[in-house]
Design a protein around this motif. Sequence first.
Motif, short mmCIF file in Angstrom:
data_model
loop_
_atom_site.label_atom_id
_atom_site.label_comp_id
_atom_site.label_asym_id
_atom_site.label_seq_id
_atom_site.Cartn_x
_atom_site.Cartn_y
_atom_site.Cartn_z
N LEU A 243 4.17 -18.75 4.07
CA LEU A 243 4.67 -17.74 4.47
C LEU A 243 4.76 -16.41 3.46
O LEU A 243 4.35 -15.12 3.96
CB LEU A 243 6.22 -18.12 4.87
N HIS A 244 4.79 -16.78 2.43
CA HIS A 244 4.61 -15.68 1.33
C HIS A 244 3.30 -15.04 1.29
O HIS A 244 2.94 -13.80 1.48
CB HIS A 244 4.71 -16.46 -0.27
N GLY A 245 2.19 -15.77 1.54
CA GLY A 245 0.79 -15.44 1.68
C GLY A 245 0.57 -14.62 2.89
O GLY A 245 -0.13 -13.67 2.87
N MET A 246 1.18 -15.10 4.04
CA MET A 246 0.90 -14.34 5.61
C MET A 246 1.71 -13.02 5.32
O MET A 246 1.10 -12.08 5.77
CB MET A 246 1.78 -15.31 6.36
N GLY A 247 2.79 -13.16 4.47
CA GLY A 247 3.49 -11.90 4.67
C GLY A 247 2.97 -10.74 3.78
O GLY A 247 3.18 -9.41 4.09
N ALA A 248 2.38 -11.30 2.83
CA ALA A 248 1.77 -10.17 1.68
C ALA A 248 0.38 -9.63 2.26
O ALA A 248 0.03 -8.72 1.64
CB ALA A 248 1.92 -11.02 0.34
N THR A 249 -0.10 -10.37 3.05
CA THR A 249 -1.59 -9.97 3.38
C THR A 249 -1.67 -8.39 3.97
O THR A 249 -2.35 -7.71 3.68
CB THR A 249 -2.06 -10.83 4.77
N PRO A 250 -0.50 -8.19 4.81
CA PRO A 250 -0.78 -6.62 5.41
C PRO A 250 -0.64 -5.72 4.17
O PRO A 250 -1.00 -4.43 4.23
CB PRO A 250 0.23 -6.53 6.47
N LEU A 251 0.28 -6.16 3.20
CA LEU A 251 0.82 -5.17 2.12
C LEU A 251 -0.44 -4.29 1.28
O LEU A 251 -0.34 -3.15 1.12
CB LEU A 251 1.80 -5.85 1.17
N TYR A 252 -1.33 -5.45 1.11
CA TYR A 252 -2.47 -5.06 0.00
C TYR A 252 -3.79 -4.38 0.90
O TYR A 252 -4.64 -4.07 0.45
CB TYR A 252 -2.89 -5.83 -1.05
N THR A 253 -3.72 -4.55 2.10
CA THR A 253 -4.66 -4.03 3.05
C THR A 253 -4.36 -2.94 3.85
O THR A 253 -4.88 -1.81 3.56
CB THR A 253 -5.30 -5.13 3.96
N LEU A 254 -3.31 -2.98 4.70
CA LEU A 254 -2.86 -1.90 5.62
C LEU A 254 -1.99 -1.00 5.07
O LEU A 254 -1.89 0.25 5.04
CB LEU A 254 -2.02 -2.65 6.78
N GLY A 255 -1.29 -1.70 3.81
CA GLY A 255 -0.62 -0.61 3.08
C GLY A 255 -1.29 0.44 2.37
O GLY A 255 -0.90 1.74 2.31
N VAL A 256 -2.38 -0.09 1.76
CA VAL A 256 -3.28 0.95 1.00
C VAL A 256 -3.98 1.90 1.83
O VAL A 256 -3.82 3.14 1.58
CB VAL A 256 -4.38 0.00 0.28
N THR A 257 -4.41 1.63 2.88
CA THR A 257 -4.87 2.34 3.78
C THR A 257 -4.16 3.36 4.38
O THR A 257 -4.39 4.51 4.71
CB THR A 257 -5.88 1.79 5.04
N TYR A 258 -2.85 2.78 4.74
CA TYR A 258 -1.90 3.93 5.28
C TYR A 258 -1.43 5.02 4.24
O TYR A 258 -1.26 6.13 4.77
CB TYR A 258 -0.31 2.92 5.66
N LEU A 259 -1.18 4.67 3.16
CA LEU A 259 -0.91 5.65 2.04
C LEU A 259 -2.33 6.48 2.11
O LEU A 259 -2.09 7.76 2.25
CB LEU A 259 -0.83 4.99 0.77
N ASP A 260 -3.48 6.01 2.09
CA ASP A 260 -4.68 6.80 2.00
C ASP A 260 -4.96 7.72 2.95
O ASP A 260 -5.59 9.01 2.87
CB ASP A 260 -6.01 5.90 1.85
N GLU A 261 -4.60 7.24 4.23
CA GLU A 261 -4.82 8.14 5.40
C GLU A 261 -3.78 9.48 5.40
O GLU A 261 -4.01 10.38 6.13
CB GLU A 261 -4.59 7.41 6.68
N ASN A 262 -2.65 9.14 4.77
CA ASN A 262 -1.45 10.06 5.06
C ASN A 262 -1.13 11.03 3.76
O ASN A 262 -0.12 11.85 3.65
CB ASN A 262 -0.16 9.40 5.28
N VAL A 263 -2.16 11.27 2.89
CA VAL A 263 -2.13 12.15 1.82
C VAL A 263 -3.38 12.77 1.63
O VAL A 263 -4.37 12.28 2.28
CB VAL A 263 -1.84 11.29 0.58
N LYS A 264 -3.54 13.77 0.88
CA LYS A 264 -4.75 14.53 0.67
C LYS A 264 -5.62 13.55 0.10
O LYS A 264 -5.19 12.53 -0.76
CB LYS A 264 -4.55 15.73 -0.32
#
Length: 731
Positions: A243-264
Amino acid sequence: PQNSTGENGFCFAQTLNFSHPSPPPGEAGRTFDAPSRREPCGTPLSNGTASSGAPSPSDSCAEPLCSTKPGEEETQFGKGIKYVSAEGEELACGWGGFTPRCLQLFNTSKGILFFLCVASFLQGMTVNGFINTVITSIERRFDLRSYQSGLIASSYDIAACICLTFVSYFGGNGHKPQWLGWGVLVMGLGSLLFALPHFTTGRYEVHSAAEVGICGGNQSLPCAQAASSLSGYRFVFMLGQFLHGMGATPLYTLGVTYLDENVKTNYSPVYIAVFYTAAILGPAAGYLVGGMFLNIYTEIGREIDITPENTLWVGAWWIGFLGAGAASLLISIPILGYPQRLPGSQRYIVMRVSEAHQLKDGSHKKASDPDFGKTVKDLPRSVLLLLKNPTFIFLCLAGATEATLIAGMSTFGPKFLESQFSLSASEAATFFGYLVVPAGGGGTFLGGFLVNKFKLRCSGIIKLCLLCTVSSLLAIFIFFIHCPNMPMAGVTQMYEGSALPGGRLNLTAACNTKCDCLQETYSPVCGSDDIMYYSPCHAGCKKVSENLRNGKKVYHECSCVEKTVLPGPSDAEAGKCTSSCAKRPLLLFFMFVVILFTFLSSIPALTATLRCVSDRQRSFALGIQWIVVRTLGGIPGPIAFGSMIDKSCLLWQDQCGEQGSCYVYQNSAMSRYTLIAGLVYKVLGTTFFIVACLLYKPPPPELAPGSSDASENGNCDLQEHKPSLPAEEDI
């Protein structure tokens, strides 16, 4: 915006003005079709499409994009251009229809960065901190073998590899904060599940006698124990880690791209660096806090007659997981409330200049289609596009080599310090924590800062990674030197002080033959002659007392300990002898340099990965990269380093005739094997970065920046014209 001339984009010849107090006079004839929900002026329009009858789209560049007054139904715009917002898009922060105004204060890039940093900190603290700290206590409490605890640790990576493709592909084209929030919630449930066995098992009973371990004491140990039913709890631990592995999967993929898309674009590396720095500080906190909890007895409130130094001691391993689980559940709530894109982010999408690697057959343009990646049938084509991108492939391979080193170092770094400087396990872990926090955390943040400071493009970023890898490659030669082993009777030398014949162990001597010592009882002591002994029994000690100054046990009348001063005591103190190695500062400094430059290249390498693929493939590319990094680096890394280091073992644990873990390593061999492993992976990493740099093909300069294939050097480079943004100072 797109125009009707069929071109993909247009040049902004003049400064963009995103906020205008009122429509320019004399332009009342131009109308704007308002979306169903009015956006406040200054909020960029989302994924709009424009149709124009203007002879040249650049004629309208000087006109304001937004000039809405409250209550106005129509807005004036550049000549003939019609902007249409995405249907029903909600940019407010909240849960469903509940979007109170006070929450909108957090609806910024800094707000989401804070919550993602807390989530990554908790993930690092739990998975890379608490797990590594408590694994020996769990083995002791639930009668687990080393390979079983290894399976528990690996369950995290196995879950991540299974989920990465699915999460990064569908989450990348979906509502990222929803995926992130549910992921953090699942991670919290995993932590609570991991702590559950403490509450479902009976009390931990331990019987200890002070006389056990000394010469003439009760040396019997039960060898033929029946297999404990407690070992079945390993499946609960494995499910928790899964469950740790499942939960952390979006964090380092989608989390990074969400930050990248929403700043200069040029602020993106700094935001990602802050995010990853939090993830690196997490394990350090996990080591320190977890170590603190292990000094508390697992059955809180019970009085016992043993101390944490005793091999039968089990600390309160479960407290950290309860706290981290509860915190993860709480932090998931605000993350779930964020919109699909932050208010103000559309201006950065308009301004973004693509640096995607150009394929010879032009197939990279398929990823620019707005409908690409929304269905499962596009998945094979998306994978093929990434596999045809040599820059992406070699950046993945370089990341895998660096991940192997990081995984190997984090697992065996404390063990290396413990052996070289003759430290206890807790001292070595704390020492390593102090080394990793400034080197790892500082290197991660500095890497992102350098990319932003020098405004590096994709090829420049890969060259920075190459420079960092070469620097750490040179520093790794420090492992040519090592600290000598502390003399240990019967292991590194004979009891009389002479060398062991043929390197064979001989723990029995005339001074301890009558003691009937067992090799299963390993409890090193340091004699007053500065020689270590396998146990108080092997030192021939007959009495025991406690040192009131430091709480350590002191053994007296030790027949094997030579009296240094006649007449004088022949005592021994529990624990290893302290090392006075003169090379310690040099070794520590260059280990710091290796860790610093290894982490320094991590954020630039991640940024280069995001830049060398099409915008719509970013999340999926990170998912594929994580799979490669874990399968080629994270999972086999500790195994490769562990097998190399085990070759330098002098003294193995004897568990009733079965070989257990290693007690004593030969320092010279350990340094040599560490050097070989480090050199192999660093040379491979350097090679991969060189190939990635040589094969990278930037977009041609003649393409316009509005298109997905815009050049980093194009005449219409939006970043060169520096548009005036009202919120730019707030970022």
